[in-house]
Design a protein around this motif. Structure first.
Motif, PDB file in Angstrom:
ATOM      1  N   ASN A 121      42.371  27.402  53.668  1.00 23.70           N
ATOM      2  CA  ASN A 121      43.551  28.217  54.004  1.00 23.70           C
ATOM      3  C   ASN A 121      43.523  29.564  53.283  1.00 23.70           C
ATOM      4  N   ILE A 122      42.445  30.294  53.500  1.00 27.46           N
ATOM      5  CA  ILE A 122      42.250  31.576  52.838  1.00 27.46           C
ATOM      6  C   ILE A 122      43.320  32.583  53.238  1.00 27.46           C
ATOM      7  N   ASP A 123      43.797  32.532  54.468  1.00 28.36           N
ATOM      8  CA  ASP A 123      44.811  33.493  54.903  1.00 28.36           C
ATOM      9  C   ASP A 123      46.089  33.372  54.076  1.00 28.36           C
ATOM     10  N   LYS A 124      46.510  32.138  53.797  1.00 32.68           N
ATOM     11  CA  LYS A 124      47.718  31.942  52.993  1.00 32.68           C
ATOM     12  C   LYS A 124      47.497  32.383  51.551  1.00 32.68           C
ATOM     13  N   ILE A 125      46.300  32.134  51.031  1.00 31.10           N
ATOM     14  CA  ILE A 125      45.999  32.546  49.661  1.00 31.10           C
ATOM     15  C   ILE A 125      46.023  34.069  49.544  1.00 31.10           C
ATOM     16  N   VAL A 126      45.391  34.751  50.487  1.00 31.75           N
ATOM     17  CA  VAL A 126      45.381  36.218  50.474  1.00 31.75           C
ATOM     18  C   VAL A 126      46.800  36.772  50.618  1.00 31.75           C
ATOM     19  N   ALA A 127      47.588  36.182  51.514  1.00 32.90           N
ATOM     20  CA  ALA A 127      48.962  36.660  51.701  1.00 32.90           C
ATOM     21  C   ALA A 127      49.781  36.483  50.430  1.00 32.90           C
ATOM     22  N   TYR A 128      49.583  35.368  49.735  1.00 32.44           N
ATOM     23  CA  TYR A 128      50.312  35.147  48.480  1.00 32.44           C
ATOM     24  C   TYR A 128      49.925  36.204  47.441  1.00 32.44           C
ATOM     25  N   ILE A 129      48.622  36.475  47.311  1.00 28.75           N
ATOM     26  CA  ILE A 129      48.171  37.465  46.328  1.00 28.75           C
ATOM     27  C   ILE A 129      48.760  38.836  46.649  1.00 28.75           C
ATOM     28  N   ARG A 130      48.777  39.204  47.909  1.00 31.39           N
ATOM     29  CA  ARG A 130      49.357  40.498  48.294  1.00 31.39           C
ATOM     30  C   ARG A 130      50.828  40.586  47.883  1.00 31.39           C
ATOM     31  N   ARG A 131      51.576  39.512  48.149  1.00 30.88           N
ATOM     32  CA  ARG A 131      53.000  39.528  47.788  1.00 30.88           C
ATOM     33  C   ARG A 131      53.182  39.590  46.284  1.00 30.88           C
ATOM     34  N   HIS A 132      52.383  38.827  45.555  1.00 34.24           N
ATOM     35  CA  HIS A 132      52.508  38.805  44.094  1.00 34.24           C
ATOM     36  C   HIS A 132      52.183  40.175  43.501  1.00 34.24           C
ATOM     37  N   ALA A 133      51.099  40.791  43.977  1.00 41.38           N
ATOM     38  CA  ALA A 133      50.718  42.102  43.455  1.00 41.38           C
ATOM     39  C   ALA A 133      51.785  43.150  43.772  1.00 41.38           C
ATOM     40  N   ALA A 134      52.371  43.049  44.952  1.00 40.13           N
ATOM     41  CA  ALA A 134      53.419  44.015  45.324  1.00 40.13           C
ATOM     42  C   ALA A 134      54.632  43.891  44.410  1.00 40.13           C
ATOM     43  N   ARG A 135      54.934  42.665  43.993  1.00 37.44           N
ATOM     44  CA  ARG A 135      56.089  42.460  43.100  1.00 37.44           C
ATOM     45  C   ARG A 135      55.850  43.051  41.715  1.00 37.44           C
ATOM     46  N   GLN A 136      54.611  43.161  41.291  1.00 39.24           N
ATOM     47  CA  GLN A 136      54.328  43.670  39.939  1.00 39.24           C
ATOM     48  C   GLN A 136      54.600  45.157  39.832  1.00 39.24           C
ATOM     49  N   GLY A 137      54.393  45.873  40.910  1.00 38.54           N
ATOM     50  CA  GLY A 137      54.570  47.314  40.855  1.00 38.54           C
ATOM     51  C   GLY A 137      53.475  47.974  40.023  1.00 38.54           C
ATOM     52  N   VAL A 138      53.744  49.155  39.543  1.00 36.33           N
ATOM     53  CA  VAL A 138      52.761  49.905  38.750  1.00 36.33           C
ATOM     54  C   VAL A 138      52.710  49.334  37.336  1.00 36.33           C
ATOM     55  N   LYS A 139      51.516  49.179  36.805  1.00 39.72           N
ATOM     56  CA  LYS A 139      51.358  48.710  35.420  1.00 39.72           C
ATOM     57  C   LYS A 139      51.905  49.779  34.482  1.00 39.72           C
ATOM     58  N   SER A 140      52.895  49.405  33.702  1.00 39.48           N
ATOM     59  CA  SER A 140      53.635  50.409  32.932  1.00 39.48           C
ATOM     60  C   SER A 140      52.896  50.899  31.701  1.00 39.48           C
ATOM     61  N   GLU A 141      52.052  50.053  31.136  1.00 38.83           N
ATOM     62  CA  GLU A 141      51.301  50.477  29.948  1.00 38.83           C
ATOM     63  C   GLU A 141      49.971  49.739  29.901  1.00 38.83           C
ATOM     64  N   PRO A 142      48.947  50.370  29.342  1.00 40.25           N
ATOM     65  CA  PRO A 142      47.624  49.736  29.287  1.00 40.25           C
ATOM     66  C   PRO A 142      47.627  48.542  28.340  1.00 40.25           C
ATOM     67  N   ASN A 143      46.738  47.592  28.615  1.00 39.25           N
ATOM     68  CA  ASN A 143      46.498  46.496  27.680  1.00 39.25           C
ATOM     69  C   ASN A 143      44.998  46.237  27.619  1.00 39.25           C
ATOM     70  N   GLN A 144      44.586  45.251  26.833  1.00 39.82           N
ATOM     71  CA  GLN A 144      43.149  45.029  26.663  1.00 39.82           C
ATOM     72  C   GLN A 144      42.491  44.548  27.949  1.00 39.82           C
ATOM     73  N   VAL A 145      43.271  44.013  28.883  1.00 41.42           N
ATOM     74  CA  VAL A 145      42.698  43.562  30.148  1.00 41.42           C
ATOM     75  C   VAL A 145      42.240  44.746  30.985  1.00 41.42           C
ATOM     76  N   ASP A 146      43.123  45.740  31.135  1.00 40.81           N
ATOM     77  CA  ASP A 146      42.799  46.922  31.927  1.00 40.81           C
ATOM     78  C   ASP A 146      43.847  48.001  31.647  1.00 40.81           C
ATOM     79  N   PRO A 147      43.436  49.261  31.584  1.00 39.11           N
ATOM     80  CA  PRO A 147      44.404  50.318  31.286  1.00 39.11           C
ATOM     81  C   PRO A 147      45.315  50.685  32.453  1.00 39.11           C
ATOM     82  N   HIS A 148      44.909  50.367  33.685  1.00 43.60           N
ATOM     83  CA  HIS A 148      45.669  50.842  34.844  1.00 43.60           C
ATOM     84  C   HIS A 148      46.122  49.736  35.795  1.00 43.60           C
ATOM     85  N   ASP A 149      45.243  48.782  36.090  1.00 40.66           N
ATOM     86  CA  ASP A 149      45.497  47.804  37.146  1.00 40.66           C
ATOM     87  C   ASP A 149      45.912  46.451  36.609  1.00 40.66           C
ATOM     88  N   TRP A 150      46.672  45.721  37.429  1.00 40.34           N
ATOM     89  CA  TRP A 150      46.899  44.300  37.191  1.00 40.34           C
ATOM     90  C   TRP A 150      45.642  43.557  37.645  1.00 40.34           C
TER      91      TRP A 150
END
Length: 357
Positions: A121-150
């Motif tokens: 069920n890859i379509d449902k997994i991809v749709a969930y990731i898209r919704r989750h990423a949209a809810r995060q919005g812009v990363k407000s401050e850098p961290n050790q994981v990445d300075p810009h992206d979630w």
């Protein structure tokens, strides 16, 4: 005729399948890829008595990984916070592995066998990731994981480079993140799959090539790509548009371990071009082992346990799930970490250390 991957990692002869998976396009694609495989209907991908929980399977550990494939449907879709390798652990499109690393934590959960399970069920997994990423919005401050992206780890319980030889799931994820603002995919791998070079990730997927000294890899990284091949691939993957980090893991303390790591770092330094050096970062993870996995390994690869199970330098720790783990003793481990990070600074000073523990 069954289809095999390079290095004969897979020779699928039996597919255990949930009926719901066969109704989905991705499930049908996978079944068409292995037309001669025996099909065995199952009630659920976690409930296969002949694979999981049967201690007699220890003697057939590698054979089962080679010949068996499980095809299921991912029912629980969540993105768990992480904070080390990634900001979030994405819902998995697969678990298990065709490779047989002696220290892998996944078999602790699955019992005496650990073949690849692919979720259709890859379509449902991809749709969930898209919704989750949209809810995060812009990363407000850098961290050790990445300075810009979630950053989303898409391969916590499998090796995506191998999974990509079975289905398009991994490619679908790479293409999803390519067009997903403010988000990036990430996965660690021990297998060089050069088919990925044609996917045009546009810097939105981070590949972490796992490295360790060649002698350790020969003993512990069973059925993986050689360390020299992984190092040699880094420049090409950077040129293809991937962000490439190194996962120095697990660090195994033994006689001469630091000298072996110095040799590995020199090999890495000799191989990297300027572009690869500019973007390189590392995560360092010292070995944590598990009593249950120790017992499994004694049944198929006891030589590995001579360096993995070291009561003389390890201490016990209860996991959150109640398991009995061992790790290097407090105090000693701090010195080990400092020695290795100092060595990295000396040998590859351009390599940023994201975290070490």
């Amino acid at each position: 005729m069954s289809i095999t991957t390079r290095d004969n990692l897979l020779d699928i002869r039996r597919i255990y399948l949930e009926p719901a998976a066969t109704e989905l396009p991705r499930g049908q694609e996978i079944l068409a890829r292995y037309p001669d495989a025996e099909l065995i209907e199952i009630a659920g991908h976690h409930r296969i008595p002949e694979l999981y929980g049967d201690e007699r399977n220890v003697a057939r550990w590698v054979r089962i990984k080679t010949e068996a494939l499980v095809l299921g449907v991912k029912k629980s879709l969540t993105a768990r916070p992480n904070g080390r390798s990634a900001d979030f652990i994405a819902p998995s499109t697969a678990n298990g592995c065709a490779m047989a690393c002696a220290y892998c934590y996944v078999p602790r959960r699955k019992g005496y066998s650990n073949p690849i399970t692919v979720f259709a069920n890859i379509d449902k997994i991809v749709a969930y990731i898209r919704r989750h990423a949209a809810r995060q919005g812009v990363k407000s401050e850098p961290n050790q994981v990445d300075p810009h992206d979630w950053v989303y780890d898409i391969g916590e319980n499998s090796d995506c480079s191998v999974d990509a030889t079975i289905s398009r799931n991994v490619r679908d994820l790479v293409e999803t993140f390519r067009d997903l603002p403010g988000a990036k995919a990430s996965f660690a791998t021990k297998y060089v799959n050069r088919d990925l070079l044609d996917w045009d990730p546009r810097s939105s997927t981070r590949i972490r090539f796992s490295l360790m000294p060649a002698a350790d890899s020969k003993l512990l990284d069973i059925r993986t790509s050689p360390i020299t091949e992984r190092i040699a691939a880094i420049n090409d993957f950077v040129a293809a548009g991937y962000e490439v980090h190194v996962n120095l893991s697990p660090v195994v303390v033994r006689d001469g371990w630091l000298e072996s790591w110095a040799e590995l770092l020199e090999q890495l330094d000799d191989a990297l071009n300027a572009e690869a050096r500019r973007q390189l970062a590392a995560e360092i993870v010292f070995l944590t082992h598990n009593e249950r996995l120790h017992e499994v390994n004694l049944g198929w690869h006891p030589q590995a346990e001579e360096v993995l199970w070291r009561p003389d330098v390890q201490q016990a720790k209860r996991s959150q799930t109640g398991g009995y783990n061992v790790r290097y003793r407090t105090g000693h481990k701090g010195r080990y970490v400092a020695a290795l990070t100092d060595l990295i600074t000396a040998k590859v000073p351009y390599c940023r250390i994201r975290y070490a523990f």
